[in-house]
Design a protein around this motif. Structure first.
Motif, PDB file in Angstrom:
ATOM      1  N   TYR A  24      24.547  14.538 -51.821  1.00 29.18           N
ATOM      2  CA  TYR A  24      25.013  14.522 -50.438  1.00 29.18           C
ATOM      3  C   TYR A  24      26.024  13.425 -50.191  1.00 29.18           C
ATOM      4  O   TYR A  24      26.904  13.563 -49.345  1.00 29.18           O
ATOM      5  CB  TYR A  24      23.813  14.410 -49.480  1.00 29.18           C
ATOM      6  N   SER A  25      25.923  12.335 -50.918  1.00 27.27           N
ATOM      7  CA  SER A  25      26.942  11.312 -50.777  1.00 27.27           C
ATOM      8  C   SER A  25      28.292  11.839 -51.225  1.00 27.27           C
ATOM      9  O   SER A  25      29.319  11.533 -50.610  1.00 27.27           O
ATOM     10  CB  SER A  25      26.592  10.075 -51.609  1.00 27.27           C
ATOM     11  N   LEU A  67      29.262  14.851 -51.023  1.00 27.35           N
ATOM     12  CA  LEU A  67      29.754  15.735 -49.953  1.00 27.35           C
ATOM     13  C   LEU A  67      30.416  14.913 -48.864  1.00 27.35           C
ATOM     14  O   LEU A  67      31.439  15.294 -48.300  1.00 27.35           O
ATOM     15  CB  LEU A  67      28.606  16.553 -49.354  1.00 27.35           C
ATOM     16  N   LYS A  68      29.790  13.777 -48.580  1.00 33.26           N
ATOM     17  CA  LYS A  68      30.375  12.910 -47.562  1.00 33.26           C
ATOM     18  C   LYS A  68      31.758  12.450 -48.003  1.00 33.26           C
ATOM     19  O   LYS A  68      32.713  12.444 -47.218  1.00 33.26           O
ATOM     20  CB  LYS A  68      29.461  11.698 -47.324  1.00 33.26           C
ATOM     21  N   PHE A  99      33.739  13.977 -49.978  1.00 33.71           N
ATOM     22  CA  PHE A  99      34.639  15.129 -49.859  1.00 33.71           C
ATOM     23  C   PHE A  99      35.112  15.317 -48.429  1.00 33.71           C
ATOM     24  O   PHE A  99      36.279  15.645 -48.175  1.00 33.71           O
ATOM     25  CB  PHE A  99      33.920  16.391 -50.361  1.00 33.71           C
ATOM     26  N   SER A 100      34.203  15.087 -47.487  1.00 26.72           N
ATOM     27  CA  SER A 100      34.615  15.278 -46.096  1.00 26.72           C
ATOM     28  C   SER A 100      35.610  14.210 -45.684  1.00 26.72           C
ATOM     29  O   SER A 100      36.556  14.480 -44.942  1.00 26.72           O
ATOM     30  CB  SER A 100      33.397  15.293 -45.171  1.00 26.72           C
ATOM     31  N   LEU A 101      35.423  12.991 -46.174  1.00 24.73           N
ATOM     32  CA  LEU A 101      36.393  11.943 -45.843  1.00 24.73           C
ATOM     33  C   LEU A 101      37.743  12.251 -46.472  1.00 24.73           C
ATOM     34  O   LEU A 101      38.795  12.046 -45.857  1.00 24.73           O
ATOM     35  CB  LEU A 101      35.877  10.571 -46.307  1.00 24.73           C
ATOM     36  N   SER A 153      38.861  15.165 -46.975  1.00 30.11           N
ATOM     37  CA  SER A 153      39.455  16.245 -46.183  1.00 30.11           C
ATOM     38  C   SER A 153      40.213  15.700 -44.994  1.00 30.11           C
ATOM     39  O   SER A 153      41.321  16.170 -44.676  1.00 30.11           O
ATOM     40  CB  SER A 153      38.365  17.199 -45.682  1.00 30.11           C
ATOM     41  N   VAL A 154      39.618  14.723 -44.312  1.00 32.82           N
ATOM     42  CA  VAL A 154      40.326  14.138 -43.167  1.00 32.82           C
ATOM     43  C   VAL A 154      41.655  13.553 -43.616  1.00 32.82           C
ATOM     44  O   VAL A 154      42.699  13.748 -42.999  1.00 32.82           O
ATOM     45  CB  VAL A 154      39.490  13.021 -42.510  1.00 32.82           C
ATOM     46  N   SER A 166      44.133  16.228 -44.305  1.00 33.43           N
ATOM     47  CA  SER A 166      44.672  16.799 -43.066  1.00 33.43           C
ATOM     48  C   SER A 166      45.720  15.888 -42.455  1.00 33.43           C
ATOM     49  O   SER A 166      46.782  16.339 -42.023  1.00 33.43           O
ATOM     50  CB  SER A 166      43.551  16.995 -42.040  1.00 33.43           C
ATOM     51  N   PHE A 212      35.018  20.485 -43.299  1.00 30.40           N
ATOM     52  CA  PHE A 212      34.660  19.153 -43.790  1.00 30.40           C
ATOM     53  C   PHE A 212      35.326  18.049 -42.974  1.00 30.40           C
ATOM     54  O   PHE A 212      34.753  16.971 -42.780  1.00 30.40           O
ATOM     55  CB  PHE A 212      35.001  19.022 -45.281  1.00 30.40           C
ATOM     56  N   THR A 213      36.553  18.303 -42.512  1.00 30.83           N
ATOM     57  CA  THR A 213      37.180  17.321 -41.628  1.00 30.83           C
ATOM     58  C   THR A 213      36.366  17.169 -40.351  1.00 30.83           C
ATOM     59  O   THR A 213      36.133  16.054 -39.870  1.00 30.83           O
ATOM     60  CB  THR A 213      38.614  17.750 -41.278  1.00 30.83           C
ATOM     61  N   ILE A 270      33.207  17.693 -40.010  1.00 29.24           N
ATOM     62  CA  ILE A 270      31.971  16.970 -40.317  1.00 29.24           C
ATOM     63  C   ILE A 270      32.235  15.479 -40.401  1.00 29.24           C
ATOM     64  O   ILE A 270      31.470  14.655 -39.884  1.00 29.24           O
ATOM     65  CB  ILE A 270      31.359  17.483 -41.637  1.00 29.24           C
ATOM     66  N   ALA A 271      33.355  15.130 -41.047  1.00 27.32           N
ATOM     67  CA  ALA A 271      33.678  13.705 -41.154  1.00 27.32           C
ATOM     68  C   ALA A 271      33.863  13.096 -39.775  1.00 27.32           C
ATOM     69  O   ALA A 271      33.342  12.031 -39.469  1.00 27.32           O
ATOM     70  CB  ALA A 271      34.938  13.527 -42.003  1.00 27.32           C
ATOM     71  N   LEU A 272      34.608  13.803 -38.914  1.00 32.34           N
ATOM     72  CA  LEU A 272      34.837  13.293 -37.564  1.00 32.34           C
ATOM     73  C   LEU A 272      33.538  13.227 -36.782  1.00 32.34           C
ATOM     74  O   LEU A 272      33.381  12.408 -35.894  1.00 32.34           O
ATOM     75  CB  LEU A 272      35.845  14.181 -36.823  1.00 32.34           C
ATOM     76  N   PHE A 277      31.007  10.622 -39.844  1.00 34.29           N
ATOM     77  CA  PHE A 277      31.325   9.676 -40.902  1.00 34.29           C
ATOM     78  C   PHE A 277      32.542   8.814 -40.620  1.00 34.29           C
ATOM     79  O   PHE A 277      32.911   7.975 -41.426  1.00 34.29           O
ATOM     80  CB  PHE A 277      31.534  10.421 -42.240  1.00 34.29           C
ATOM     81  N   ILE A 278      33.189   9.066 -39.513  1.00 32.19           N
ATOM     82  CA  ILE A 278      34.345   8.240 -39.159  1.00 32.19           C
ATOM     83  C   ILE A 278      33.917   7.361 -37.993  1.00 32.19           C
ATOM     84  O   ILE A 278      33.250   7.829 -37.080  1.00 32.19           O
ATOM     85  CB  ILE A 278      35.532   9.125 -38.730  1.00 32.19           C
ATOM     86  N   GLU A 286      23.649  11.164 -44.694  1.00 29.44           N
ATOM     87  CA  GLU A 286      24.313  12.327 -45.275  1.00 29.44           C
ATOM     88  C   GLU A 286      23.383  13.519 -45.332  1.00 29.44           C
ATOM     89  O   GLU A 286      23.774  14.642 -45.039  1.00 29.44           O
ATOM     90  CB  GLU A 286      24.807  12.015 -46.700  1.00 29.44           C
ATOM     91  N   ILE A 287      22.131  13.276 -45.730  1.00 25.08           N
ATOM     92  CA  ILE A 287      21.185  14.389 -45.815  1.00 25.08           C
ATOM     93  C   ILE A 287      20.934  14.973 -44.436  1.00 25.08           C
ATOM     94  O   ILE A 287      20.907  16.195 -44.254  1.00 25.08           O
ATOM     95  CB  ILE A 287      19.861  13.921 -46.466  1.00 25.08           C
ATOM     96  N   PHE A 292      24.137  17.090 -43.489  1.00 23.68           N
ATOM     97  CA  PHE A 292      24.423  18.313 -44.238  1.00 23.68           C
ATOM     98  C   PHE A 292      23.252  19.270 -44.291  1.00 23.68           C
ATOM     99  O   PHE A 292      23.440  20.478 -44.401  1.00 23.68           O
ATOM    100  CB  PHE A 292      24.878  17.970 -45.659  1.00 23.68           C
TER     101      PHE A 292
END
Lengths: 285, 294, 260
Positions: free
Chosen positions: A12-13, A15-16, A18-20, A22-23, A26, B94-95, B97-99, B102-103, B193-194, B197
Motif C-alpha cells: 500500500y505504501s 500505491l501511495k 504511485f498516486s503521488l 500521478s499528481v 499531471s 490516483f491523482t 487519491i493523492a489530493l 496524501f498531499i 495508506e491501508i 486504499f
C-alpha cells in the motif's frame, strides 16, 4: 512485525507513491502544454500578425473578427432562450411535471452530443438545406444550441439559490409572478447568470469541430456579413498546424490561451464582486 | 384602474407562454437534430446493409465502385477510447487519491485549481501540442516502427484531456465518503495508506466509476485533437503506431468534400457516435441517481 | 373584475365563517368562525403548531403559494368573499399586507425596497414616490435612522432595523389591514419595544392582526385576543377577559403555562 504484514504495508505504501507520482505527472503535463505554447508562440505575436491583412504573411485578424461574430450570434440567441427556459423550469414548477422531465432530459441529451455531430447537423441544415453555404450565421446558430444546456443549467442553479423568502415578500406586496421574476428573482440571481454567460463565451472560444463543418475555414479574408464564410481563432490553429505554419499555429494558440484565461478570470471576478449576498438569518442586533 | 389589472393579467399569460416556448426550444432542437441525422443515416444503412457498413473494412467513397465500410474506424475508435480511458483514468483516479489524503491540505486547493486549468485548454491546442511535441517524441523514443502518429500518441494526449474531469469528480466522490470509516480503520491499527486504499476508495467507487464513464464519453466524442495526431489513413489499425482514423476524424475529414451516398455514410456514422454517447451519458446519469438514493 | 378597495372604505372588517384549511390530507384549521373589527389590534395566540400562523396567512391568500393547500368556508373582507373567482389576488394583497417573522428585505437600496409596492401599482412620479417612501419610513419609526442613507443597501441594516423596514415596505402599499406573523420574535427587547410602539400608533388608520407567542406582548398591545388550539379557535374575547377570566379551560392552561 510479521513478514506478511510488512509485505502488505509495502504494497500500500507503493500505491501511495504511485498516486503521488500521478499528481506530479499531471502537473508536468499542464506545465508542459502551457510552456510549449508560450515558448513557441510568444515571439511570433506581432502587431501585423494580430491586426494586419492576410497577404503574403498570415494574420489572425479575420479569425478575430470571425470569433467576435460567433460569440455575438450565439449569445444573442442562446442567452434569452436559455435564461427564460431556466425561469420556466424553476418558477412554474407546479405544472405538468411530465413535461418538465421531458425538457430536462432534452437538455441533458443536448449536452451529451459530440461536437462533430453538432457540426454535421449544422452542415446539413444551414449549409445544405437552407442553402447558405458556409456562413458565420450557420456556425453561430449551431453553437447557440450547443451552449444552451450550459446556460440553462447554471441559470437554474442561480435561480434556485434565491431564497424563497424574497419571492414571498414580493407576492405579499401584491406583485404579480412576472414582476416578481423580473424585479426580484432575476436581479438577485444576476451574478450567477452573468457568470454562466461568460463561461459560455469561453466555450465558444474553444470550439472548433462544429465550426469546421459550418463556417468553412476561410483564413485569409475578413468576413463581410453574417452570411459570409469565415474562420475563428481555434480553427486557425488547426489550419496553421496542419498546413505547414507551425510558428503561426503556436502564436495563435498563445493568443487563444490568453483569452481563455481572461474569460475565466472575468467569470471568477464577477462571481465574487457582483454577488448580492444576503445575511438573512445572521443579523446583528 | 380596472384596465390596469386586465393589462397585468394579459401580460402574465403572454410571458408564461414565452417562457414555455423557450423551454420547449430545447426539445425542438433535439428533435430537429435527431430528425436530420436519422432521416439521412438510417435509410442509408438499410440501403447498403448493416453488416456491410459496420463490418466492411474498405472505406473508399470516391472510387468507381464505392465502398462504405467503417469497421476500421470503429476499431480505431474503440482502441483510442479504451487506451485514453486507461491512461487518463489511472492517472486521474490516483491523482484524486493523492489530493484526497496524501498531499498536505494547504497545497490541495491550488493543485486542484491548476489541474482544472487543463480542462479549460481548447482541444485544438491539445492537438497542436500532440502534433508538434508528442508525435516526434513517441516516434523517437517509444515507437517500435519509427512512426509517431496513431492510436498510442492520440491516447496519451486524450488521456491528459480527460484527466481533470476524472480528478474533480473522483475527488468529490472521495470527499463525500463519511470520515467515520477512515477514523474507524485507523483506530483498528491500519496505516493511512491501508485505510485509504482498502476502505475509502472502494466506498467511493460508484462516483469514481461515474467519473471514468464521463471521461470515456469525452474521449469518444473528441475530434480536433484526434484529427491532428492520429494520421488519417483509413486502413485497419494493426499497430498502435500507425496512421489511422476514428469515426470522429473520419466525419471531420470527409464532410466538406463528400455528398450523396458518401455524405450519408458519414451521417450514419454520426448516428452511431450519437448512440454510443447517449449510452454513456445514460449510464452516468443512472449511477449518479443511484448515488443520490443512497 | 372585482376589487376590494371600494368595499373596504365602507366596512373594513374581516368575517370568517366555517373555515377549514388542509395541507394535503391533514387538516390544519377546523371550522374557524371569527369577526375582526376595524381599527383594532387583534392578537392570535396559542401553542406551537396550533394553526395561528396558517390562519393569518389565509387572510391574504398567501397559502395559495403552497402546493396541495386546500380550503373551504368563507373569508369575507369588506363584504367580498376573497376566494370568489373574480377577485384579483394581487389587489387583495395590496389591501391586506403582511410582515413575516424573519425580516426579508430585497437586496437593493432602502428606498427601492419601500418604493417596490407603489411602483407595482403604477406610481411613477418621482415626488409622489418620495412622499410615499418617507411617510412609510416615518410610520415605521425608522426614518430618522436611515434618512441619510436611503440609497444604501437594505442588508446593511441591523435585524431590528430590517424588520421596521419591512413594515415600512408593507405600509407603502397603503393597506387597510396589516397582518403580522410574530414580527418581534427574532428581535432584541429594544427593537421589540419600538415595534410595539409603532403598532399602537398605526391602529388609528389600519386594522392589525398579529400572531404572537409572547403573551405579555398580547396584553400590552392587543384589544382583542383569539386563542387557537390544535387548529381550532377555542376562545375569542377582549384581551383583558382572556387573560383574567378565560372561559375555556384550555385557554387557562395555556396562559398559566401548563403547556405551550
Amino acid at each position: 512485525m510479521l513478514s506478511s504484514q510488512k509485505r502488505i504495508k509495502t504494497h500500500y505504501s507503493s500505491l501511495k507513491v504511485f498516486s503521488l507520482i500521478s499528481v506530479i505527472i499531471s502537473l508536468i503535463a499542464l506545465v508542459g502544454i502551457i510552456a510549449f505554447v508560450i515558448i513557441n508562440g510568444i515571439n511570433n505575436v506581432t502587431y501585423d500578425f494580430l491586426f494586419g491583412k492576410y497577404d503574403n504573411t498570415p494574420s489572425i485578424y479575420p479569425a478575430l473578427i470571425g470569433t467576435l461574430n460567433l460569440i455575438l450570434i450565439s449569445l444573442v440567441v442562446a442567452a434569452p432562450i436559455g435564461i427564460f427556459s431556466a425561469v420556466f423550469l424553476t418558477e412554474y414548477t407546479n405544472l405538468n411535471s411530465i413535461f418538465m422531465k421531458i425538457i430536462r432530459v432534452s437538455i441533458e441529451t443536448l449536452a451529451g452530443i459530440p461536437s462533430i455531430v453538432y457540426g454535421l447537423f449544422g452542415y446539413l441544415i444551414f449549409v445544405v438545406s437552407f442553402n447558405w453555404g458556409y456562413s458565420l450565421l450557420g456556425g453561430g446558430l449551431t453553437l447557440a444550441i450547443m451552449i444552451l444546456p450550459v446556460i440553462v443549467r447554471s441559470t437554474e442553479e442561480s435561480l434556485l439559490s434565491v431564497p424563497n423568502e424574497l419571492r414571498e415578500g414580493s407576492y405579499a406586496l401584491g406583485a404579480s409572478k412576472v414582476r416578481t421574476i423580473f424585479k426580484v428573482v432575476i436581479p438577485c440571481a444576476s451574478s450567477g447568470i452573468i457568470t454562466s454567460l461568460i463561461l459560455a463565451i469561453g466555450r465558444v472560444l474553444s470550439e472548433s469541430a462544429v465550426l469546421i463543418l459550418t463556417i468553412g475555414m476561410v483564413v485569409n479574408k475578413v468576413p463581410e456579413t453574417f452570411l459570409s464564410a469565415g474562420t475563428s481563432l481555434a480553427l486557425d490553429i488547426y489550419y496553421f498546424g496542419s498546413y505547414g505554419y507551425p510558428n503561426e499555429a503556436a502564436a495563435t494558440a498563445f493568443v487563444l490561451l490568453i483569452l481563455v484565461l481572461l474569460i475565466n478570470l472575468l467569470a471568477y471576478a464577477v462571481g465574487k464582486f457582483l454577488k448580492k449576498g444576503g445575511n438573512y438569518s445572521e443579523n446583528n442586533y | 384602474m380596472l384596465s390596469f389589472y386586465k393589462f397585468i393579467a394579459i401580460r402574465e399569460k403572454i410571458m408564461k407562454a414565452t417562457f414555455f416556448m423557450c423551454a420547449f426550444f430545447s426539445l425542438f432542437s433535439l428533435l430537429l437534430i435527431m430528425l436530420y441525422l436519422f432521416m439521412n443515416g438510417i435509410p442509408f444503412i438499410s440501403k447498403i446493409g448493416f453488416s456491410n457498413f459496420v463490418f466492411g473494412t474498405l472505406w473508399a467513397p470516391l472510387s468507381d465502385v464505392a465502398s462504405y465500410g467503417i469497421f476500421n474506424m470503429i476499431i480505431a475508435t474503440l482502441y483510442v477510447t479504451a487506451l485514453s480511458t486507461l491512461f487518463g483514468g489511472t492517472l486521474g483516479v490516483f491523482t484524486a487519491i493523492a489530493l484526497y489524503k496524501f498531499i498536505p491540505k494547504k497545497f490541495v486547493r491550488i493543485i486542484s485549481q491548476l489541474i482544472n486549468l487543463l480542462a479549460g485548454i481548447p482541444s485544438v491546442i491539445y492537438g497542436l501540442f500532440g502534433m508538434r511535441f508528442v508525435v516526434p517524441f513517441v516516434r523517437d523514443y517509444i515507437s517500435n516502427n519509427g512512426v509517431g502518429y496513431g492510436i498510442f500518441s492520440t491516447s496519451l494526449v486524450l488521456g491528459i484531456m480527460i484527466l481533470p474531469t476524472i480528478v474533480s469528480i473522483s475527488l468529490d466522490s472521495l470527499n463525500s465518503v463519511s470520515s467515520k470509516f477512515y477514523e474507524g480503520a485507523l483506530a483498528l491499527g491500519a496505516t493511512k495508506e491501508i485505510a485509504v486504499f482498502k476502505i475509502m476508495v472502494p466506498a467511493a467507487k460508484s462516483g469514481i466509476f461515474a467519473s471514468i464513464i464521463l471521461g470515456t464519453g469525452r474521449a469518444l466524442g473528441e475530434t480536433m485533437a484526434v484529427i491532428m495526431i492520429i494520421g488519417g489513413s483509413p486502413q485497419f489499425p494493426s499497430s498502435i503506431f500507425e496512421s489511422v482514423r476514428t469515426l470522429t476524424s473520419n466525419i471531420a475529414m470527409g464532410a466538406n468534400e463528400l455528398s450523396g451516398d458518401a455524405l450519408s455514410a458519414l451521417i450514419a456514422s454520426g448516428v452511431i457516435l450519437f448512440a454510443f454517447s447517449l449510452m454513456l451519458n445514460i449510464s452516468f446519469s443512472l449511477i449518479e441517481s443511484k448515488k443520490k438514493e443512497n | 373584475m372585482k376589487t376590494i378597495i371600494n368595499n373596504l372604505l365602507e366596512n373594513s372588517i374581516i368575517e370568517v365563517r366555517n373555515y377549514n384549511l388542509y395541507y394535503g390530507n391533514s387538516r390544519a384549521l377546523k371550522d374557524v368562525n371569527i369577526l375582526i373589527n376595524e381599527h383594532e389590534i387583534t392578537a392570535l395566540i396559542g401553542p406551537s403548531g396550533c394553526g395561528k400562523s396558517s390562519f393569518l396567512r389565509c387572510l391574504n391568500r398567501m397559502n395559495d403559494l403552497i402546493n396541495g393547500c386546500k380550503n373551504n368556508g368563507k373569508i369575507i373582507i369588506g363584504n367580498v368573499d376573497i376566494y370568489e373567482k373574480n377577485v384579483d389576488v394581487n389587489m387583495l394583497r395590496k389591501e391586506v399586507g403582511i410582515v413575516f417573522q424573519k425580516p426579508n428585505p430585497f437586496p437593493i437600496s432602502i428606498y427601492e425596497n419601500v418604493a417596490f409596492a407603489p411602483r407595482t401599482f403604477g406610481v411613477k412620479n418621482k415626488s409622489e414616490l418620495n412622499k410615499i417612501v418617507i411617510d412609510s419610513l416615518k410610520k415605521a419609526s425608522i426614518y430618522d435612522e436611515v434618512k441619510d442613507r436611503l440609497f444604501s443597501s437594505a442588508l446593511s441594516l441591523s435585524g431590528g432595523q430590517q424588520q421596521r423596514l419591512c413594515i415600512a415596505r408593507a405600509l407603502a402599499a397603503n393597506p387597510k389591514i396589516l397582518l403580522m406573523d410574530e414580527p418581534t420574535s427574532a428581535l432584541d427587547p429594544i427593537s421589540t419595544a419600538k415595534i410595539e410602539e409603532l403598532i399602537l400608533a398605526l391602529k388609528k388608520e389600519i386594522t392589525i392582526v398579529i400572531v404572537t407567542h409572547n403573551m405579555q406582548q398580547a396584553t400590552r398591545i392587543a384589544d382583542k385576543t383569539a386563542v387557537f388550539f390544535l387548529g381550532e379557535l377555542i376562545e375569542f374575547d377582549t384581551t383583558e377577559k382572556i387573560f383574567t377570566y378565560p372561559s375555556n379551560v384550555k385557554t387557562e392552561n395555556y396562559i398559566t403555562g401548563k403547556f405551550g
